[in-house]
Design an enzyme around this catalytic site. Sequence first.
Site, PDB file in Angstrom:
ATOM      1  N   LEU A  59       0.865  -1.178   0.000  1.00 24.72           N
ATOM      2  CA  LEU A  59       0.000   0.000   0.000  1.00 24.72           C
ATOM      3  C   LEU A  59       0.897   1.221   0.000  1.00 24.72           C
ATOM      4  O   LEU A  59       1.928   1.239   0.686  1.00 24.72           O
ATOM      5  CB  LEU A  59      -0.893   0.020   1.255  1.00 24.72           C
ATOM      6  CG  LEU A  59      -2.298  -0.568   1.191  1.00 24.72           C
ATOM      7  CD1 LEU A  59      -2.955  -0.463   2.552  1.00 24.72           C
ATOM      8  CD2 LEU A  59      -3.159   0.115   0.144  1.00 24.72           C
ATOM      9  N   ASP A  60       0.510   2.251  -0.752  1.00 27.76           N
ATOM     10  CA  ASP A  60       1.302   3.480  -0.765  1.00 27.76           C
ATOM     11  C   ASP A  60       1.430   4.040   0.647  1.00 27.76           C
ATOM     12  O   ASP A  60       0.562   3.835   1.498  1.00 27.76           O
ATOM     13  CB  ASP A  60       0.634   4.533  -1.656  1.00 27.76           C
ATOM     14  CG  ASP A  60       0.643   4.133  -3.123  1.00 27.76           C
ATOM     15  OD1 ASP A  60       1.520   3.354  -3.504  1.00 27.76           O
ATOM     16  OD2 ASP A  60      -0.239   4.602  -3.864  1.00 27.76           O
ATOM     17  N   LYS A  61       2.488   4.785   0.857  1.00 23.27           N
ATOM     18  CA  LYS A  61       2.725   5.414   2.159  1.00 23.27           C
ATOM     19  C   LYS A  61       1.558   6.304   2.564  1.00 23.27           C
ATOM     20  O   LYS A  61       1.178   6.362   3.735  1.00 23.27           O
ATOM     21  CB  LYS A  61       4.023   6.225   2.109  1.00 23.27           C
ATOM     22  CG  LYS A  61       4.408   6.877   3.419  1.00 23.27           C
ATOM     23  CD  LYS A  61       5.732   7.617   3.280  1.00 23.27           C
ATOM     24  CE  LYS A  61       6.122   8.284   4.588  1.00 23.27           C
ATOM     25  NZ  LYS A  61       7.425   9.014   4.466  1.00 23.27           N
TER      26      LYS A  61
END
Length: 279
Positions: free
Chosen positions: A98-100
Amino acid sequence: MRLNKYLSEAGVCSRREADRLVQEGRILIDGEPAALGTQVEDSSRILIDGKEIRREEKKVLLVFHKPRGIECTTDLRVKKNVISYINYPIRVYYAGRLDKDSEGLLLLTNQGELVNRMMKAGNGHEKEYVVTVDRPVTEEFLAAMGKGVPILGTVTRACKVTKEGERSFRIVLTQGLNRQIRRMCHYLGYEVKRLKRVRIMNVCLGDLAVGQYRAATGEEMEELTRLLEKREQEKKAGKVQETYTGGKPVKNAGKYRTPVKDRKGLHQGQQKRRFEKHG
């Protein structure tokens, strides 16, 4: 057996990740730097970043509610890495990053082969998200998102998109392009304000609190295994579609490339006019 397979079965990481660690010189075998294709035995002393690795007997699958700001990486030098954040006693590896800046469901496991099976792009496993954007969600926007959007030199697969609120929607993807939802929205003149993953295949986030994790239930593991086996059998038989079930096939754009202006980002007025003209 080969080092990358050993580390995969040990639950340390996927085979591809193991090869990357070897190339970066972060693995020692009996005091010597590892090489690609190295054969190891149970008696071999394997160190990754100075930490000794042993194959674990207990298999785990964790359901974690990743907060925004936590980075999906196994590099412990990164200050806010997910491994240090959960600080689980057995070394685990995430299955599907998952993106930051995104939050929600993240699966972590010490079963390297499970990660490989779940993350193969061609298997088309479903991932569901709830997204909040910067302006009202219209029917035209929903239709365009569901039909497929040109990003990263291709057109995204058809997917299921439904309205949640005035400025939010729910989307089910069967692929995982880099920052896919954000890029799709950006192309159509929208900016993502909040992105939350709520489901991967049959495993749901539910009411798990932000920053907390739980072990997957036996029922979840059984159903997950059944779905993986079913999908693999369908793929072998040539029955796996490249679109969301029930959607119309979207042909790959082939030589299509996103225009330079789109990659750099058009201002919202230009995007809006393009969206209204072409849908």
